[in-house]
Design a protein around this motif. Structure first.
Motif, PDB file in Angstrom:
ATOM      1  N   GLU A  44      41.069  73.495 -15.258  1.00  0.00           N
ATOM      2  CA  GLU A  44      39.799  73.738 -14.736  1.00  0.00           C
ATOM      3  C   GLU A  44      39.888  74.700 -13.403  1.00  0.00           C
ATOM      4  O   GLU A  44      38.975  75.493 -13.084  1.00  0.00           O
ATOM      5  N   THR A  48      37.306  77.815 -13.630  1.00  0.00           N
ATOM      6  CA  THR A  48      36.281  77.735 -12.676  1.00  0.00           C
ATOM      7  C   THR A  48      36.441  78.410 -11.383  1.00  0.00           C
ATOM      8  O   THR A  48      37.138  78.111 -10.394  1.00  0.00           O
ATOM      9  N   MET A  64      42.969  69.026 -13.562  1.00  0.00           N
ATOM     10  CA  MET A  64      41.875  68.654 -14.237  1.00  0.00           C
ATOM     11  C   MET A  64      41.644  69.560 -15.245  1.00  0.00           C
ATOM     12  O   MET A  64      41.925  70.734 -15.433  1.00  0.00           O
ATOM     13  N   LEU A  66      39.276  69.872 -19.238  1.00  0.00           N
ATOM     14  CA  LEU A  66      38.343  69.388 -19.982  1.00  0.00           C
ATOM     15  C   LEU A  66      38.899  68.989 -21.355  1.00  0.00           C
ATOM     16  O   LEU A  66      39.581  69.477 -22.143  1.00  0.00           O
ATOM     17  N   ASN A  71      34.745  65.154 -21.925  1.00  0.00           N
ATOM     18  CA  ASN A  71      34.955  64.520 -20.560  1.00  0.00           C
ATOM     19  C   ASN A  71      35.829  65.352 -19.872  1.00  0.00           C
ATOM     20  O   ASN A  71      36.704  66.043 -20.458  1.00  0.00           O
ATOM     21  N   LEU A  72      35.657  65.078 -18.450  1.00  0.00           N
ATOM     22  CA  LEU A  72      36.594  65.901 -17.680  1.00  0.00           C
ATOM     23  C   LEU A  72      37.528  64.912 -17.191  1.00  0.00           C
ATOM     24  O   LEU A  72      37.242  63.966 -16.714  1.00  0.00           O
ATOM     25  N   THR A  96      29.586  66.130  -9.261  1.00  0.00           N
ATOM     26  CA  THR A  96      29.863  66.620 -10.917  1.00  0.00           C
ATOM     27  C   THR A  96      29.674  65.698 -11.855  1.00  0.00           C
ATOM     28  O   THR A  96      29.196  65.616 -12.908  1.00  0.00           O
ATOM     29  N   ARG A 105      28.495  63.107 -20.646  1.00  0.00           N
ATOM     30  CA  ARG A 105      29.992  63.036 -20.449  1.00  0.00           C
ATOM     31  C   ARG A 105      30.325  62.414 -19.425  1.00  0.00           C
ATOM     32  O   ARG A 105      29.645  61.971 -18.492  1.00  0.00           O
ATOM     33  N   ILE A 107      33.521  61.625 -16.100  1.00  0.00           N
ATOM     34  CA  ILE A 107      34.747  62.079 -15.273  1.00  0.00           C
ATOM     35  C   ILE A 107      35.794  60.904 -15.410  1.00  0.00           C
ATOM     36  O   ILE A 107      35.493  59.866 -14.874  1.00  0.00           O
TER      37      ILE A 107
END
Length: 159
Positions: A44, A48, A64, A66, A71-72, A96, A105, A107
């Motif tokens: 990520e 990002t 990180m 996905l 889910n992250l 987040t 979702r 983390i």
């Protein structure tokens, strides 16, 4: 970190172990012939734009990504088990988490043998097998959602 914390089945590399092909300070020793899973991997931080240099996995000590379930996942270097709780990251992770949970979702932090679900009001530590599914159910009061109940079960049973 991408050569350490994720498992790479194509190379028989378990999670939290350095890849035997990683050359410290130089990169991948089999870069030209690396497996497709490595070729197509983008964490990520790479995807990002808003994540600054402090989020780069070698600085943050976590990766990180996905997951296929939406889910992250945060895969933490076992030598820095609480790196994700650092003030440079934790406030944004909480924000987040709130945004993601509203969209069904989560983390999920994978730190050693623990899985930690970051929720808007707390962090829930679980000791469950890797192949278990994690979900949440809102607890609703007259004031609306007040907290979340974390549910986990084997994949076959599915939350």
């Amino acid at each position: 970190m991408c050569c350490k914390v994720p498992a790479v089945p194509a190379l028989n590399k378990p999670r939290n172990v350095w890849c035997v092909n990683c050359l410290p300070g130089r990169g991948c020793g089999i870069y030209e012939s690396r497996p497709d899973i490595c070729r197509s991997f983008f964490c990520e931080w790479m995807l990002t734009e808003e994540l600054g240099p402090e989020w780069k996995p070698d600085a943050a000590k976590f990766v990180m990504l996905l997951a296929s379930d939406g889910n992250l996942n945060i895969l933490v270097d076992p030598g820095y088990a609480n790196a994700w709780k650092d003030n440079r990251y934790y406030p944004r992770l909480k924000t987040t988490a709130t945004w993601l949970i509203e969209r069904g979702r989560l983390i999920i932090v994978l730190s050693g043998a623990e899985k930690i679900v970051i929720l808007p009001d707390r962090d829930e530590r679980l000791r469950i097998p890797d192949d278990w599914v994690i979900g949440v159910r809102p607890r609703i009061s007259p004031q609306g959602v007040t907290t979340y109940e974390v549910l986990s079960q084997p994949v076959a049973a599915s939350v």
